[in-house]
Design an enzyme around this catalytic site. Structure first.
Site: not given
Length: 533
Positions: A369, A505, A497, A489, A440, A202-203, A157
Site C-alpha cells: 500500500y 477502500f 478493522w 483492494w 492487495e 493473510n498478513e 484472515h
C-alpha cells in the site's frame, strides 16, 4: 491494510527511481496509457476481500464467534467509530450481486477468505462441521465459476475462532497447528475440486504485530505500556510466538495439501504418501493439482539519510517485517538481525521444522500500500522489550517536514508507487525470484457522511493511485520480477478493522444506510475500461 519492508537505496538506485518517476509522465504532464494489453497474456486481474470485513451475518448460518467479534464488542473504544463487522457489507446475502459486479467489470479472479468459525463453530473437529457454512462457500464458488471468475481462497484472515482463544490462547499455543490443519483439510476436501489457488494465512505481520505487540487489533494483547494499554500480554515475546506457530501451521498445511491433494508431477516423484499408499500415477494426476501459498505484507522503507546508520536501520526494518517470513520460507531460519537483537525471545526451529518450512509455497502473495522513511533509533538503557522497538529503527512518513508522498485517509498511509517496484525487485534479488501475486493494493478516502452520493463516486485519487502502481508493477516485471497477477483492494467499501467504517477502500460504493446498495465509483468504470479485452 498493509505494512512495511525496507532496504538500502544507493545513489544509483535513487537515480533510477528519479528516472522512473519522470518517465511516468509525458510532456503534457499526463500518465502514459496502460491497459490489460500492457501485461503478458494470462496475467490475472482481480479484487480481494475478507470474511469478517465483507460477509456480515456474524451470528447467522451456524457461524461461531471469532476473536474479532469479541474484540469489537468488548472493546468498542478501540475502533475509531465504535463499530463492528456484524453486518459489514452483507456479502453473505448479496454475494450474487457482488459476483455480477465483478463480471461486469471484467475481473478474472476474486480472492475471498473463508471464515474458520463458519466452518467449525468451535474451531475444532470435536465441535462438528457446520454444513450451512459449507453450503455458503459452495454457492459462492459455484457462482464465481458460472461467471468465469476464478476463486482464490484464503484460509485465515485474522479471525481465529474465539473458542480456541478461550481454550488455549489461540496462536500462542502449538495446539492450534493441528486444529488449523484439520480446518484446512475440510476446505480442501469440500472446495478443492474447484478452488485451484489456496492461501494459508493473510498478513501474519499485521496479525502478530498489531494483535500481540501494539494490541490495536484482535485479540488485543500487549504489554501494559504499549499503545493498546492491554490487560494481558507480553509485547516482547508473544508476537514472535504467535507468528512462529503460524509459520509452522502454514508449513504443515502445505505439506498436507501437496501430499494428499495437489499431486503435481514433482509431488508424485517425491511424496512418501503416494508411495506408501500405492497411489498410481493415473489416480494421482486425477486429483486437485491446485497451488498453495501465503500472503505477506510489506511497506518499502527509504533510509532517512545517506548515513550508514540510516541504511542499516532500513535493512533491519525489512528483516523485521518481510524477512521475518521470507527468510524462513527461503532459508529455513529467521534473519540474522532478528536472532541477534531478539535473542532468546525469538523461538527456534528444530532441524526438521526448518526443512519443512523452507520452500513451503508455490507462490507468495504480496500486499503493498504505502512507504515510509526509516532511521536508526537505538533503545535507551533499561528499556522495556517490545517487538515495536526490537529493530532499533524509527519509522516516519516525512523528512524535514516533507512527506515521502501524498497522505491518504489513514494516518500510516503515504502514497509511494515506486515502493512497489523496489519491493518486487528486492524479493527478486534476495529471495530467488519466486512466483508472486499482488494480492492487495489500494487506497482509502475519508467516509464523509455529509457528502452527496454523486460526489462520493468521484474518486479520482484512487484512479491515479491504481494507474501509477500498475505502471510501477509493469516496470518491475520488465526488469524480471516474476509476477503473475494483481488484485485490487477492494471490490467494495467495507469494515476496515480498527478504523471501522470511517474510511472507504472500495472501487464500488456501499450505502450502509440504504440496504447496502452498491454503486460503481469512477475507479470501477476506469477498471472496466482498463480490463477490456
Amino acid at each position: 491494510m498493509a505494512v512495511a519492508g525496507a532496504m538500502v537505496m544507493s545513489g544509483g538506485v535513487l537515480l533510477l527511481l528519479l528516472a522512473f518517476t519522470c518517465a511516468a509522465y509525458n510532456d503534457a504532464g499526463e500518465l502514459p496509457p496502460i491497459s490489460r494489453r500492457s501485461f503478458p497474456k494470462g496475467f490475472i486481474f482481480g479484487t480481494s476481500s475478507s470474511s469478517y470485513q465483507f460477509e456480515g451475518a456474524a451470528a447467522k448460518g451456524g457461524r461461531g464467534p471469532s476473536i474479532w467479534d469479541t474484540f469489537t464488542h468488548q472493546y468498542p473504544d478501540k475502533i475509531t467509530d465504535k463499530s463492528n463487522g456484524d453486518g459489514a457489507c452483507n456479502s453473505y446475502h448479496l454475494y450474487k450481486e457482488d459476483v455480477r459486479i465483478m463480471k461486469e467489470m471484467g475481473m478474472d479472479a476474486y480472492r475471498f477468505s473463508i471464515s474458520w468459525s463458519r466452518i467449525l463453530p468451535n474451531g475444532s473437529l470435536s465441535g462438528g462441521v457446520n454444513r450451512e457454512g459449507i453450503n455458503y462457500y459452495n454457492n459462492l464458488i459455484n457462482e464465481l465459476l458460472s461467471k468465469e471468475v476464478q476463486p482464490f481462497a484464503t484460509l485465515f484472515h485474522f479471525d481465529t475462532p474465539q473458542a480456541l482463544e478461550d481454550k488455549y490462547k489461540g496462536f500462542l499455543s502449538p495446539n492450534i497447528i493441528n486444529d488449523y490443519k484439520d480446518y484446512a483439510e475440510i476446505c480442501f476436501k469440500e472446495f478443492g475440486d474447484r478452488v485451484k489457488h489456496w492461501i494459508t494465512f493473510n498478513e501474519p505481520w499485521n496479525f502478530c504485530s498489531m494483535g500481540y505487540a501494539s494490541g490495536t487489533m484482535a485479540p488485543g494483547r500487549c504489554s501494559s505500556w504499549e499503545k493498546g494499554k492491554c490487560r494481558v500480554g507480553d509485547s516482547g515475546r508473544e508476537p514472535y510466538t504467535a507468528c512462529h506457530h503460524q509459520l509452522l501451521a502454514h508449513a504443515e498445511t502445505v505439506r498436507l495439501y501437496k501430499e494428499k491433494y495437489q499431486f503435481t508431477e514433482e509431488a508424485i516423484r517425491q511424496s512418501p504418501f503416494i508411495r506408501d499408499n500405492n497411489l498410481n500415477r493415473r489416480s494421482a494426476k486425477a486429483l486437485q493439482k491446485g497451488r498453495i501459498g501465503i500472503i505477506l505484507n510489506s511497506e518499502w522503507f527509504v533510509p532517512f539519510s545517506q548515513s550508514k546508520s540510516s541504511n542499516d536501520a532500513a535493512r533491519r526494518v525489512l528483516d523485521f517485517m518481510l524477512g521475518w517470513f521470507m527468510d524462513p520460507l527461503i532459508r529455513g531460519d529467521y534473519p540474522l538481525s532478528m536472532r541477534e537483537l531478539v535473542g532468546n525471545r525469538l523461538p527456534e526451529f528444530s532441524k526438521e521444522q526448518s526443512e519443512m518450512v523452507k520452500g513451503a509455497f508455490d507462490f507468495i502473495g504480496l500486499n503493498y500500500y504505502a512507504s515510509s522513511y526509516a532511521d536508526n533509533d537505538p533503545p535507551s538503557y533499561g528499556h522495556n522489550n517490545s517487538y515495536n522497538t526490537d529493530s532499533h529503527a524509527k519509522i516516519t512518513g516525512s523528512r524535514n517536514g516533507i512527506p515521502i508522498g501524498p497522505q491518504a485517509a489513514s494516518f500510516w498511509f503515504y502514497i509511494y508507487p515506486e515502493g512497489l517496484r523496489e519491493l518486487l525487485l528486492h524479493i527478486k534479488e534476495n529471495y530467488g525470484n519466486p512466483t508472486i501475486y499482488i494480492t492487495e493494493n489500494g487506497v482509502d478516502e475519508i467516509n464523509n457522511k455529509t457528502m452527496r452520493l454523486k460526489e462520493a463516486l468521484k474518486d479520482d485519487i484512487r484512479i491515479e493511485y491504481y494507474h501509477k502502481h500498475l505502471l510501477a508493477l509493469l516496470s518491475a516485471m520488465r526488469d524480471g520480477a516474476n509476477v503473475k497477477g494483481y488484485f485490487a483492494w477492494s471490490l467494495l467499501d467495507n469494515f476496515e478493522w480498527s478504523e471501522g467504517y470511517t474510511v472507504r477502500f472500495g472501487i464500488n460504493f456501499v450505502d450502509y444506510d440504504n440496504g447496502m446498495k452498491r454503486y460503481p465509483k469512477n475507479s470501477a468504470r476506469w477498471f472496466k475500461k482498463f480490463l477490456r479485452k
